[in-house]
Design a protein around this motif. Structure first.
Motif, PDB file in Angstrom:
ATOM      1  N   LYS A   1      -5.869 -10.869  -4.752  1.00  0.00           N
ATOM      2  CA  LYS A   1      -6.332 -11.002  -3.219  1.00  0.00           C
ATOM      3  C   LYS A   1      -5.944  -9.771  -2.551  1.00  0.00           C
ATOM      4  CE  LYS A   1      -5.934 -14.289   0.724  1.00  0.00           C
ATOM      5  NZ  LYS A   1      -5.214 -15.422   1.070  1.00  0.00           N
ATOM      6  N   ASN A   2      -6.829  -9.604  -1.409  1.00  0.00           N
ATOM      7  CA  ASN A   2      -6.358  -8.124  -0.502  1.00  0.00           C
ATOM      8  C   ASN A   2      -6.441  -6.916  -1.346  1.00  0.00           C
ATOM      9  OD1 ASN A   2      -6.198  -9.815   1.632  1.00  0.00           O
ATOM     10  ND2 ASN A   2      -3.928 -10.352   1.251  1.00  0.00           N
TER      11      ASN A   2
ATOM     12  N   THR B   1     -11.635  -9.376  -3.653  1.00  0.00           N
ATOM     13  CA  THR B   1     -10.963 -10.070  -4.419  1.00  0.00           C
ATOM     14  C   THR B   1     -11.253  -9.652  -5.886  1.00  0.00           C
ATOM     15  OG1 THR B   1     -12.848 -11.820  -4.587  1.00  0.00           O
ATOM     16  CG2 THR B   1     -11.248 -11.967  -3.065  1.00  0.00           C
TER      17      THR B   1
ATOM     18  N   TYR C   1      -8.957  -0.559   3.455  1.00  0.00           N
ATOM     19  CA  TYR C   1      -9.112  -2.109   3.881  1.00  0.00           C
ATOM     20  C   TYR C   1      -8.458  -2.720   2.916  1.00  0.00           C
ATOM     21  CZ  TYR C   1     -12.079  -0.258   7.683  1.00  0.00           C
ATOM     22  OH  TYR C   1     -12.717   0.576   8.901  1.00  0.00           O
ATOM     23  N   ASN C   2      -8.365  -4.108   3.345  1.00  0.00           N
ATOM     24  CA  ASN C   2      -8.218  -5.408   2.433  1.00  0.00           C
ATOM     25  C   ASN C   2      -9.514  -5.892   2.312  1.00  0.00           C
ATOM     26  OD1 ASN C   2      -5.007  -5.578   3.903  1.00  0.00           O
ATOM     27  ND2 ASN C   2      -5.332  -5.303   1.739  1.00  0.00           N
ATOM     28  N   THR C   3     -10.121  -5.596   1.119  1.00  0.00           N
ATOM     29  CA  THR C   3     -11.572  -6.190   1.268  1.00  0.00           C
ATOM     30  C   THR C   3     -11.811  -6.893   0.037  1.00  0.00           C
ATOM     31  OG1 THR C   3     -12.364  -4.196   0.121  1.00  0.00           O
ATOM     32  CG2 THR C   3     -12.354  -4.054   2.590  1.00  0.00           C
TER      33      THR C   3
ATOM     34  N   LEU D   1      -2.662  -3.091   7.256  1.00  0.00           N
ATOM     35  CA  LEU D   1      -3.130  -3.400   5.755  1.00  0.00           C
ATOM     36  C   LEU D   1      -2.064  -4.306   5.117  1.00  0.00           C
ATOM     37  CD1 LEU D   1      -3.503   0.020   4.261  1.00  0.00           C
ATOM     38  CD2 LEU D   1      -5.271  -1.748   4.541  1.00  0.00           C
ATOM     39  N   LYS D   2      -2.559  -5.467   4.517  1.00  0.00           N
ATOM     40  CA  LYS D   2      -1.478  -6.463   4.125  1.00  0.00           C
ATOM     41  C   LYS D   2      -1.138  -6.163   2.509  1.00  0.00           C
ATOM     42  CE  LYS D   2      -3.332 -10.277   6.526  1.00  0.00           C
ATOM     43  NZ  LYS D   2      -4.552 -11.422   6.661  1.00  0.00           N
TER      44      LYS D   2
ATOM     45  N   ALA E   1       0.708  -1.184  -0.030  1.00  0.00           N
ATOM     46  CA  ALA E   1       0.119  -0.063   0.013  1.00  0.00           C
ATOM     47  C   ALA E   1       0.806   1.121  -0.019  1.00  0.00           C
ATOM     48  CB  ALA E   1      -0.785   0.182   1.335  1.00  0.00           C
TER      49      ALA E   1
ATOM     50  N   GLN F   1      -1.422  -5.919  -1.483  1.00  0.00           N
ATOM     51  CA  GLN F   1      -2.200  -6.601  -2.457  1.00  0.00           C
ATOM     52  C   GLN F   1      -1.542  -7.987  -3.126  1.00  0.00           C
ATOM     53  OE1 GLN F   1      -4.653  -2.954  -4.185  1.00  0.00           O
ATOM     54  NE2 GLN F   1      -3.483  -4.106  -5.301  1.00  0.00           N
ATOM     55  N   GLU F   2      -2.183  -8.934  -3.344  1.00  0.00           N
ATOM     56  CA  GLU F   2      -1.508 -10.341  -4.077  1.00  0.00           C
ATOM     57  C   GLU F   2      -2.195 -10.322  -5.253  1.00  0.00           C
ATOM     58  OE1 GLU F   2      -2.056 -13.474  -1.598  1.00  0.00           O
ATOM     59  OE2 GLU F   2      -1.127 -12.545   0.326  1.00  0.00           O
TER      60      GLU F   2
ATOM     61  N   LEU G   1      -6.836  -3.265  -2.323  1.00  0.00           N
ATOM     62  CA  LEU G   1      -6.921  -2.155  -1.297  1.00  0.00           C
ATOM     63  C   LEU G   1      -8.038  -1.198  -1.725  1.00  0.00           C
ATOM     64  CD1 LEU G   1      -3.072  -1.377  -1.110  1.00  0.00           C
ATOM     65  CD2 LEU G   1      -4.648  -2.160   0.844  1.00  0.00           C
TER      66      LEU G   1
END
Length: 858
Positions: free
Chosen positions: A678-679, A705, A701-703, A646-647, A615, A649-650, A681
Motif C-alpha cells: 500500500k502507498n 497498490t 506520490y503515494n498512488t 509522503l507516507k 521514501a 510504503q506499507e 511510491l
C-alpha cells in the motif's frame, strides 16, 4: 539461574540465529561454547542451524574461516541466497533485490547503517575479510529496526569473545581482470585476544582491510527506435554508439571491538567501523548518428512478426552527428559508526540492555564532462549485429584529436551528508513457572537522522571559444579503451580522464575563457531532520497443539516519525524562496511468528507482519520549480518538485514454510509467500493549482497498490557415505518463483520493474582432506527494467542473466590455505531491448576476474 537459562550453548545458538539483540549476544557465551567455523561443511551447518532456530524467515551465509567467503564482496555473497538477485556493474555486484523487489534495508551488527543521504549502507563498502556472516531476513520481528518492505540484510562482524583465545589472521589476494588488463592487490588482517583479569574478562579485536580494483565495463548500444520514412514503415535506431567504463577504486576499512565481562551477569562493549573509498572513473561515450530518410542512404531490413526492422544502413558521405564525450568522475566517500552498550542480568529472570550509536557519512563527487564532435563528412555503415548495435566509419581516422572540435563542458558536482544519533533500551523477563508464556520483552528506541544534498547550478556550459581541437590543450588527448566484440568502431578519440579531473580549471579557461566553476544550485538543496520514536512489546510463547509442540512470538512495534525539511522554490524567473515544512506519521507494525515441530527434523512456520519503507530523503524536498506562465502557450506550464506529505510504503507480509532438516548439514525447505503493498511510491504528473494558476507538476506520490506472491525452495546436502574421494561432494540448490504487480496511474497493472519471475542457483561443493572446491551457477529470467522507456511506447526488457563462478582451495597446514577463484567465467553479456529483440538497446560486458589468495591464521 540454571533452570531459567539452562544451557549457555542454547543462548549461543539463539545469538547466532539473530534472536537476541546485538547488546545481549555476547553476554551469554563462554569459552566452552564458542564455535569456530572452518570449512564449507561446517559453514553450511552453521547457516542451517541459524535458519532452523530463527523466529523469522531468514537465510544466512557464514564464513568458512576468518576472511574466507565464497565471493569477494557482500553483494556477490547475497546472490547465492534463495530469493535474492544482484546485478554486476562498475567492477562488482551492486544492486540487490529480494524476491524481485527493492525496498531492502541494511543493518550493521543489528544497527541501522547508511551511506551519506541514502537510506541504506552501500554493501560494497564492507570488505568480506571482516565478516562473520550475513543474514537476510524475509520477515521482521517487533524488536528489529523498522524499514525494508521486501527484506532486511544484517551484516555481522567478528567480536573478540567469539574466539577461544588469541587469534591472528592475514589475507593476501591478487586479482586479475581480463578487460581492464590489470592485476590488483587486496590485503586484510584481523587480531583478537581475550584475558581473564581481576576486574573480569576483557577482549579486544582489530581489523584492517585495503583493496584496489581497476575495472572495465563496456557497452555497445543502439539508439532509440524511430519509424523510417525511407523506406517507409521500417523501425530501427536513429544511431548507435559505445559506452566504455573504466575506474580505479581504492577502499580502506577498519573495525575495532572491545568487550568487558566483569561477571557472568554483566557485559559492556564498544565497537567502531570506518571506511574510506576513493574512485576515479569515467564513462566514455561515442555517439554515431545515422543518415535516416536520406535518399543517398542504403537500407536493408529483416522481417519479424509481420513488421520490418533495420538490419543495416550505409551512406558514402554523411554529416550526421559523431560525438565523443568523456564523463570523468572523482568520488570521495567517508563513513564511520561507533557504538557503546551493555547487558545486565539483574535477576535470573530479568535482563536489561542498552546501546548508543553514532553514525556519520559524507560523499563528494566531481563530474566534469567534455563533449567533442567530428565535423568532416564521412562514410558510415551501421545497424544490428550479434544482438547489439554496430556503427563503423571505413577509412576514417577517429583517433586523431586534431579532427575533433570541443563544443561543451558539463561542469557537474554534488555532495551529500548524513549523520545519526541512535539510542535503544530493552528489557526481557522470563517467568519462573515456565508455562505457555516463556518471555515478555519490550523496548524503546530514539533516533535522530540528518541528511542534506546539493548539486551544481546550470551544468551545461557551451563553448564560448569555438573551433578548438582537443590537441590545443597538451595532455587532454587520449584514446578510448578498446571494445570487445564485432560492433564496428573499436577505439576513438576521448578526453583524458585524469587531465579533466586534475586540471578542470584549464579546460574551462580554454573553451569558456574562465577558470571559475559553478556554485551549488539552491533549487537542488535540501536538509531533512528525521526523528523517530519507537516502542515495542513482544511475547514468546510455547504450547502443544494436538500433540504437536508449537512455539513462537507475537509483538507490535509503534513508530512515530517526524520530518523537518528545508528546501527552496521558484516560480518562473522569480526569486528563490526558502520553504520549510514539518510533518509526522505514526505506524503500527504487528508481527506474529509461529513454529510447529511436527518432528524433531520437520518444522512448519506461519509468519505474518507489517513492514514499512520510508521514501528517499530527496523525495520529501518541499521545494517546487515552476515554469513560466505565458499567454501564447495554451497548455498548462509544468513544474517539478518533491512531496513532504509522503507516507511510508506499507507491506503486509505472509509466509508459510515447511522445513525438513534430515541431517546437520542437509535440508529441504520450501516457503510460500504473499505480500500486499500500500502507498507505493511513484512519480507521476498531475494538475495542481498553485497561487491560482494551473500547473502540470511531476513529483512523487503515494498512488499505487501492489501484490506479490510466490514460492521459494532450497535443498542442501553433503554425501560423506559415498565411496572414496566422492565422499567430499556436496550440493546446494535453490529456486524462486514470483508473480504479481502494481496498479499504474491509468488503472492498468504491470509486473514489478526489475523482477524476474523465476531464478535459481546451483552450487556444487567438494571438501576432502586438504582440498576444497566450489562451482556456483546463477540464472534469472528476463525482466522489465522500465515500462514505457523514455516515453517511447516500448518497455525496456532485460534478457535472462547467467553467471558462473568457481574456486578451489588447498590447505597446506591448519594455518595456511591458498585459494584460486574466478568469477564471471562465462563472460556473460547483459542484453536488453526495446520491446522486441529486433530493437536492441545494450550489450554490456564486464570483467572476467581471476584471483589468487593466501590466508594465514594463528
Amino acid at each position: 539461574m540454571e533452570r531459567i537459562f539452562p544451557l549457555r550453548g542454547i543462548v549461543a545458538t539463539l545469538a547466532g540465529a539473530g534472536m537476541l539483540g546485538s547488546a545481549s549476544v555476547q553476554a551469554q557465551q563462554d569459552d566452552a561454547n564458542v564455535v569456530v567455523v572452518s570449512g564449507q561443511r561446517q559453514a553450511a551447518q552453521s547457516a542451517q542451524a541459524i535458519k532452523q532456530n530463527a523466529e523469522q524467515v531468514v537465510d544466512s551465509i557464514v564464513a568458512e574461516d576468518i576472511g574466507k567467503f565464497p565471493d569477494k564482496n557482500v553483494a556477490e555473497l547475497l546472490g547465492r541466497i534463495t530469493g535474492v538477485q544482484t546485478v554486476r556493474e562498475n567492477g562488482e555486484a551492486g544492486r540487490i533485490v529480494i524476491r524481485g523487489l527493492g525496498g531492502v534495508t541494511t543493518l550493521f551488527n543489528g544497527r541501522e547503517m547508511f551511506t551519506a543521504a541514502g537510506r541504506s549502507l552501500n554493501l560494497t563498502d564492507v570488505p568480506v575479510s571482516m565478516l562473520q556472516r550475513v543474514d537476510v531476513y524475509k520477515s521482521q520481528g517487533a524488536e528489529m529496526v523498522e524499514g525494508g518492505t521486501s527484506g532486511v540484510i544484517d551484516v555481522r562482524t567478528f567480536r573478540p569473545l567469539d574466539f577461544k583465545g588469541s587469534q591472528t589472521a592475514v589475507n593476501l589476494r591478487g586479482e586479475h581482470r581480463d578487460k581492464a588488463g590489470k592485476t590488483d592487490p587486496q590485503v586484510g588482517g584481523l587480531w583478537s585476544n581475550r584475558w581473564k583479569t581481576g576486574i573480569g574478562e576483557i577482549g579486544l579485536l582489530g581489523g584492517l582491510s585495503w583493496q584496489r580494483g581497476r575495472y572495465h565495463d563496456e557497452t555497445a548500444w543502439a539508439g532509440q527506435p524511430v519509424t523510417y520514412t525511407n523506406p517507409a514503415g521500417v523501425q530501427g535506431a536513429d544511431g548507435n554508439g559505445r559506452v566504455m567504463t573504466t575506474g580505479d577504486r581504492k577502499r580502506i576499512a577498519a573495525n575495532l571491538s572491545a568487550q568487558w565481562r566483569p561477571n557472568r551477569d554483566m557485559e559492556f562493549y564498544a565497537e567502531g567501523f570506518s571506511t574510506r573509498i576513493d574512485v576515479d572513473s569515467q564513462n566514455v561515450f561515442f555517439v554515431g548518428g545515422f543518415p535516416i530518410n536520406n535518399p543517398n542512404s542504403t537500407v536493408t531490413t529483416v522481417t519479424s512478426g509481420g513488421r520490418q526492422y533495420l538490419d543495416t544502413i550505409s551512406n558514402p558521405s554523411d554529416t550526421s552527428l559523431v560525438l565523443s564525450s568523456t564523463q570523468a568522475r572523482r568520488d570521495w566517500s567517508r563513513g564511520s559508526q561507533g557504538a557503546i552498550g551493555g547487558t545486565w542480568d539483574m535477576t535470573p529472570t530479568l535482563r536489561l540492555s542498552s546501546e548508543y550509536v553514532r553514525t556519520v557519512s559524507t560523499y563528494r563527487q566531481e563530474n566534469p564532462i567534455l563533449d567533442s564532435i567530428y565535423t568532416a563528412p564521412h562514410p558510415v555503415t551501421g545497424g544490428t549485429r550479434d544482438g547489439g548495435g554496430f556503427v563503423d566509419y571505413p577509412g576514417v581516422n577517429l583517433i586523431d584529436p586534431s579532427k575533433w572540435t570541443m563544443i561543451a563542458l558539463y561542469d557537474n558536482h554534488n555532495h551529500a551528508n548524513g549523520s545519526a544519533n541512535d539510542w535503544r533500551g530493552d528489557i526481557a523477563w522470563s517467568p519462573e513457572d515456565m508455562g505457555i508464556l516463556k518471555e515478555l520483552s519490550g523496548g524503546l528506541r530514539w533516533a535522530q537522522r540528518d541528511a542534506s544534498y546539493a548539486h551544481e547550478l546550470g551544468n551545461y556550459r557551451p563553448a564560448t571559444i569555438t573551433g578548438l581541437a582537443p590537441s590545443s590543450i597538451p595532455g587532454l588527448s587520449c584514446v578510448s579503451p578498446a571494445i570487445h566484440g564485432n560492433y564496428g568502431v573499436s577505439q576513438f578519440y576521448a578526453g583524458c580522464m585524469d587531465f579533466l579531473l586534475d586540471n578542470t580549471g584549464a579546460v574551462r579557461q580554454a573553451i569558456l575563457g574562465t577558470t571559475a566553476g559553478l556554485p551549488d544550485d539552491p533549487l537542488s538543496y535540501y536538509t531533512d531532520r528525521e526523528t523517530t520514536n519507537a516502542i515495542y512489546g513482544k511475547a514468546k510463547i510455547a504450547f502443544d497443539a494436538f500433540g504437536i509442540p508449537v512455539d513462537g512470538s507475537a509483538g507490535v512495534r509503534v513508530v512515530r516519525t517526524r520530518q523537518n525539511i528545508v528546501g527552496n522554490s521558484r516560480a518562473g524567473t522569480g526569486p528563490v524562496t526558502p520553504v520549510a515544512v514539518s510533518g509526522s506519521n505514526t505506524d503500527v507494525l504487528p508481527s506474529m511468528n509461529l513454529r510447529a515441530k511436527f518432528r524433531q527434523d520437520l518444522v512448519g512456520r506461519l509468519v505474518y507482519g507489517k513492514a514499512i519503507e520510508r521514501a528517499a530523503f530527496g523525495d520529501y524536498n518541499p521545494g517546487v520549480v515552476l515554469g513560466s506562465v505565458t499567454a501564447t502557450n495554451a497548455n498548462d506550464p509544468t513544474g517539478t518538485g518533491g512531496n513532504p506529505n509522503l507516507k511510508p510504503q506499507e507491506a503486509r507480509n505472509l509466509d508459510l514454510a515447511l522445513e525438513w532438516y534430515f541431517s546437520k548439514d542437509g535440508s529441504l525447505t520450501g516457503t510460500a509467500f504473499k505480500h500486499d503493498f500500500k502507498n507505493f511510491l511513484r512519480h507521476r504528473q498531475a494538475t495542481e493549482v498553485i497561487d491560482g494558476q494551473r500547473y502540470l507538476v511531476d513529483r512523487p506520490y503515494n498512488t499505487d497498490t501492489a501484490k506479490l506472491y510466490g514460492f521459494e525452495a532450497a535443498y542442501q546436502q553433503f554425501f560423506p557415505s559415498l565411496p572414496g574421494w566422492l565422499g567430499g561432494l556436496g550440493v546446494q540448490v535453490n529456486a524462486t518463483y514470483m508473480n504479481g504487480g502494481m496498479t499504474e496511474p491509468d488503472g492498468s497493472r504491470n509486473t514489478f520493474p526489475g523482477m524476474s519471475k523465476t531464478a535459481y542457483n546451483l552450487v556444487g561443493m567438494y571438501e576432502r582432506g586438504p582440498w576444497s572446491a566450489r562451482v556456483a551457477y546463477s540464472w534469472r529470467d528476463e525482466f522489465v527494467d522500465t515500462y514505457n522507456y523514455r516515453g517511447l511506447g516500448f518497455d525496456l526488457i532485460v534478457e535472462p542473466i547467467k553467471t558462473l563462478d568457481a574456486s578451489v582451495s588447498y590447505k597446506f597446514t591448519d594455518t595456511l590455505v591458498v585459494t584460486l577463484d574466478g568469477s564471471n567465467l562465462l563472460n556473460q553479456a547483459y542484453h536488453d531491448y526495446h520491446g522486441v529483440p529486433e530493437l536492441p538497446r545494450d550489450v554490456r560486458r564486464y570483467d572476467r576476474v581471476v584471483g589468487l589468495a593466501l590466508r594465514w591464521k594463528y
